[in-house]
Design an enzyme around this catalytic site. Structure first.
Site, PDB file in Angstrom:
ATOM      1  N   ASN A   1       0.279  -1.284  -0.036  1.00  0.00           N
ATOM      2  CA  ASN A   1       0.235   0.053   0.079  1.00  0.00           C
ATOM      3  C   ASN A   1       0.504   1.352  -0.024  1.00  0.00           C
ATOM      4  O   ASN A   1       1.599   1.145   0.474  1.00  0.00           O
ATOM      5  CB  ASN A   1      -1.263  -0.207   1.609  1.00  0.00           C
ATOM      6  CG  ASN A   1      -0.281   0.715   2.560  1.00  0.00           C
ATOM      7  OD1 ASN A   1      -0.268   2.139   2.071  1.00  0.00           O
ATOM      8  ND2 ASN A   1      -0.109   0.184   2.937  1.00  0.00           N
TER       9      ASN A   1
ATOM     10  N   GLY B   1      -0.856   6.912   1.944  1.00  0.00           N
ATOM     11  CA  GLY B   1      -0.075   8.525   2.557  1.00  0.00           C
ATOM     12  C   GLY B   1      -0.989   9.067   3.087  1.00  0.00           C
ATOM     13  O   GLY B   1      -1.093  10.309   3.022  1.00  0.00           O
TER      14      GLY B   1
ATOM     15  N   CYS C   1       6.157   5.766   8.568  1.00  0.00           N
ATOM     16  CA  CYS C   1       5.878   5.015   7.391  1.00  0.00           C
ATOM     17  C   CYS C   1       6.307   4.733   6.033  1.00  0.00           C
ATOM     18  O   CYS C   1       7.457   6.431   6.067  1.00  0.00           O
ATOM     19  CB  CYS C   1       4.077   6.011   7.484  1.00  0.00           C
ATOM     20  SG  CYS C   1       3.320   5.979   5.560  1.00  0.00           S
TER      21      CYS C   1
ATOM     22  N   THR D   1       5.297  -0.880   7.721  1.00  0.00           N
ATOM     23  CA  THR D   1       5.108  -1.737   6.423  1.00  0.00           C
ATOM     24  C   THR D   1       6.908  -1.731   5.849  1.00  0.00           C
ATOM     25  O   THR D   1       7.793  -1.355   6.334  1.00  0.00           O
ATOM     26  CB  THR D   1       4.492  -1.205   5.025  1.00  0.00           C
ATOM     27  OG1 THR D   1       4.371   0.159   5.031  1.00  0.00           O
ATOM     28  CG2 THR D   1       3.096  -1.846   5.792  1.00  0.00           C
TER      29      THR D   1
HETATM   30  C1  LIG Z   1      -3.350   0.223   4.145  1.00  0.00           C
HETATM   31  C2  LIG Z   1      -3.010  -0.006   5.247  1.00  0.00           C
HETATM   32  C3  LIG Z   1      -2.854   1.609   6.068  1.00  0.00           C
HETATM   33  C4  LIG Z   1      -1.802   1.748   6.710  1.00  0.00           C
HETATM   34  N1  LIG Z   1      -1.324   2.621   7.383  1.00  0.00           N
HETATM   35  C5  LIG Z   1      -1.193   3.025   8.937  1.00  0.00           C
HETATM   36  C6  LIG Z   1      -1.122   4.266   9.647  1.00  0.00           C
HETATM   37  O1  LIG Z   1      -1.897   5.226   9.219  1.00  0.00           O
HETATM   38  N2  LIG Z   1       0.101   4.190  11.037  1.00  0.00           N
HETATM   39  C7  LIG Z   1       0.766   3.460  11.112  1.00  0.00           C
HETATM   40  O2  LIG Z   1       1.671   3.457  11.587  1.00  0.00           O
HETATM   41  N3  LIG Z   1       1.040   1.812  10.287  1.00  0.00           N
HETATM   42  C8  LIG Z   1       0.288   1.781   9.271  1.00  0.00           C
HETATM   43  N4  LIG Z   1       0.074   1.203   8.590  1.00  0.00           N
HETATM   44  C9  LIG Z   1       1.102  -0.083   9.417  1.00  0.00           C
HETATM   45  C10 LIG Z   1       0.338  -1.293  10.209  1.00  0.00           C
HETATM   46  O3  LIG Z   1      -0.088  -1.054  10.700  1.00  0.00           O
HETATM   47  C11 LIG Z   1       1.197  -2.488  10.068  1.00  0.00           C
HETATM   48  O4  LIG Z   1       2.915  -1.770  10.846  1.00  0.00           O
HETATM   49  C12 LIG Z   1       1.879  -3.085   9.322  1.00  0.00           C
HETATM   50  O5  LIG Z   1       1.127  -2.922   8.537  1.00  0.00           O
HETATM   51  C13 LIG Z   1       1.981  -4.394   9.478  1.00  0.00           C
HETATM   52  O6  LIG Z   1       1.571  -5.527  10.202  1.00  0.00           O
HETATM   53  P1  LIG Z   1       0.064  -6.309   9.601  1.00  0.00           P
HETATM   54  O7  LIG Z   1       1.341  -6.772   8.670  1.00  0.00           O
HETATM   55  O8  LIG Z   1      -0.216  -7.258  10.669  1.00  0.00           O
HETATM   56  O9  LIG Z   1      -0.640  -5.882   8.631  1.00  0.00           O
HETATM   57  C14 LIG Z   1      -0.826   0.375   8.166  1.00  0.00           C
HETATM   58  C15 LIG Z   1      -1.200  -1.098   6.409  1.00  0.00           C
HETATM   59  C16 LIG Z   1      -1.783  -0.887   5.495  1.00  0.00           C
HETATM   60  C17 LIG Z   1      -1.767  -2.392   4.786  1.00  0.00           C
END
Ligand SMILES: Cc1cc2nc3c(=O)[nH]c(=O)nc-3n(C[C@H](O)[C@H](O)[C@H](O)COP(=O)(O)O)c2cc1C
Length: 290
Positions: free
Chosen positions: A58, A61, A117, A178
Site C-alpha cells: 500500500n 500516504g 511510514c 511496513t
Molecule cells: C492499508 C494500510 C494502512 C496503514 N496505515 C498505517 C498508519 O496510518 N499508521 C501506521 O503507523 N501504520 C500503518 N500501517 C501499517 C500497519 O499498522 C502495520 O504496521 C503493518 O501493516 C504490518 O502489520 P500487518 O502485517 O499485521 O498488517 C498501514 C498498513 C496498511 C496495510
C-alpha cells in the site's frame, strides 16, 4: 497501562469510531487509530493498494481528516468505553507537538508515534537515532500518558533506533511498520502504485518482523509490541517467544474479524498444554534459552 493482549494495528479499516467499535466487539483488546496529523491530508494518487505474494502493498500516504476533525470520533470511542491508542505523526517536531497537545484532551490510553511510514516524508525519522530521540522526547515532555515509538524494518539498524527511543523515554516500541517495496504491471510496463513504491504488509513480512522483535527485545528494557504478518495463533506464539509483550494485527483482519478470538483461543490452549500460566511466561523465551 498494561502492555498485553491483541490489538488492531494502525491504519487498517478506516478512521471511524463505528468500525473501531466493531473490531473491539470482535475481540481486539485495544484499537490503534489510523495515524492522525495536524492538518487534513488527501494522501497519494491511486492506485493506493494492491495484493502481492500473499500480502498487501500500500501507498495510502497517511490520508486522514486532521486531529480537529477526528476529535468527534474519539469522543464516541470514549463514550462507548472502547480502549484506544491514538497514532499520531508530524512532519516536524513542532507539528507532532501540536498534535500531541490536542491529543491530551482526548484522553487516549497511549500515544503511538508513527515515525516510520515508508511512503511519506516522515519515513526518514526512524532511520535516524537523533531524530527518533528528539521526536519521542518532545512528545514525552508534553503528555502524561504512555508514548510508544513505531519503528521501521527499513532502517539499517533498528536496534540503534529502538535504543534512542528508549533513551528518550519511550514507554514501549512498536515493531514493525511496513517493508518498502514495489510491483510493476507487465502489460502496461509501469509501476502498479500511483506513488511507485509502497509498504508491504501481511504474511510475507512475518519473518522480518520476528527478527526485529527478537533483536529489539534482547537489547531494550522497555516492552516490545510486535506487529507484522501475524495471522494465526502459531504466529502469535512465535512473536511472544521472540519478545513481544503485546501483538498488533493489521492485514489479517481483512480475512475476518474473528482473527482476534481465534488467536486468543489458540495461544491460551498452547499455554495450558505446555504448562505455562500466562503469556508473560513465554515473552522472550527463545533468546533467554540460548
Ligand atoms: C492499508 C494500510 C494502512 C496503514 N496505515 C498505517 C498508519 O496510518 N499508521 C501506521 O503507523 N501504520 C500503518 N500501517 C501499517 C500497519 O499498522 C502495520 O504496521 C503493518 O501493516 C504490518 O502489520 P500487518 O502485517 O499485521 O498488517 C498501514 C498498513 C496498511 C496495510
Amino acid at each position: 497501562m498494561k502492555i498485553e493482549g491483541y490489538w488492531l494495528a494502525s491504519g487498517l479499516l478506516g478512521v471511524t469510531a463505528s468500525i473501531l467499535r466493531r473490531i473491539a466487539e470482535n475481540g481486539a483488546d485495544v484499537v490503534v487509530t489510523k495515524s492522525i496529523g495536524f492538518h487534513p491530508r488527501k494522501g497519494h494518487p491511486g492506485p493506493i493498494i494492491t495484493v502481492s505474494h500473499g500480502g498487501l502493498l500500500n501507498a495510502v500516504g497517511l490520508t486522514n481528516p486532521g486531529i480537529e476533525a477526528f476529535k468527534d470520533e474519539l469522543a464516541l470511542l470514549k463514550e462507548w468505553g472502547i480502549p484506544f491508542v491514538l497514532s499520531i505523526f508530524g512532519s516536524t517536531i513542532d507539528d507532532i507537538e501540536r498534535v500531541a497537545e490536542h491529543a491530551l484532551t482526548l484522553d487516549p490510553l497511549a500515544l503511538e508515534l508513527n515515525l516510520s511510514c515508508p511512503h511519506a516524508e516522515i519515513s526518514q525519522i526512524a532511520h535516524n537515532p537523533n531524530l527518533t530521540h528528539d521526536y519521542v522526547r518532545a512528545v514525552k515532555d508534553i503528555v502524561d500518558c504512555p508514548v510508544f515509538a513505531k519503528l521501521t524494518p527499513n532502517a539499517s539498524d533498528i536496534v540503534q533506533i529502538g535504543m534512542a527511543a528508549e533513551k528518550a523515554g519511550a514507554d514501549a516500541v512498536v515493531a514493525i511498520n511496513t517493508v518498502r517495496g514495489m510491483r510493476i504491471d507487465i502489460d502496461q510496463r509501469v509501476p502498479v502504485l500511483g506513488n511507485i513504491t509502497g509498504g508491504l504488509s501481511g504474511p510475507p513480512i512475518f519473518p522480518i518482523a520476528l527478527r526485529c522483535v527478537f533483536d529489539l527485545s534482547r537489547a531494550l528494557s522497555i516492552p516490545i509490541i510486535g506487529v507484522g504478518g501475524v495471522a494465526t495463533w502459531q504466529d502469535a506464539v512465535e512473536m511472544h517467544l521472540a519478545g513481544a509483550s503485546a501483538i498488533q494485527i493489521g492485514t489479517a483482519v481483512l480475512e475476518g474479524l474473528d482473527v482476534f478470538k481465534r488467536i486468543k483461543m489458540g495461544v491460551s490452549e498452547y499455554l495450558q498444554q505446555e504448562g505455562f500460566s500466562s503469556v508473560s511466561d513465554i515473552v522472550g523465551l527463545s533468546w533467554r534459552n540460548l
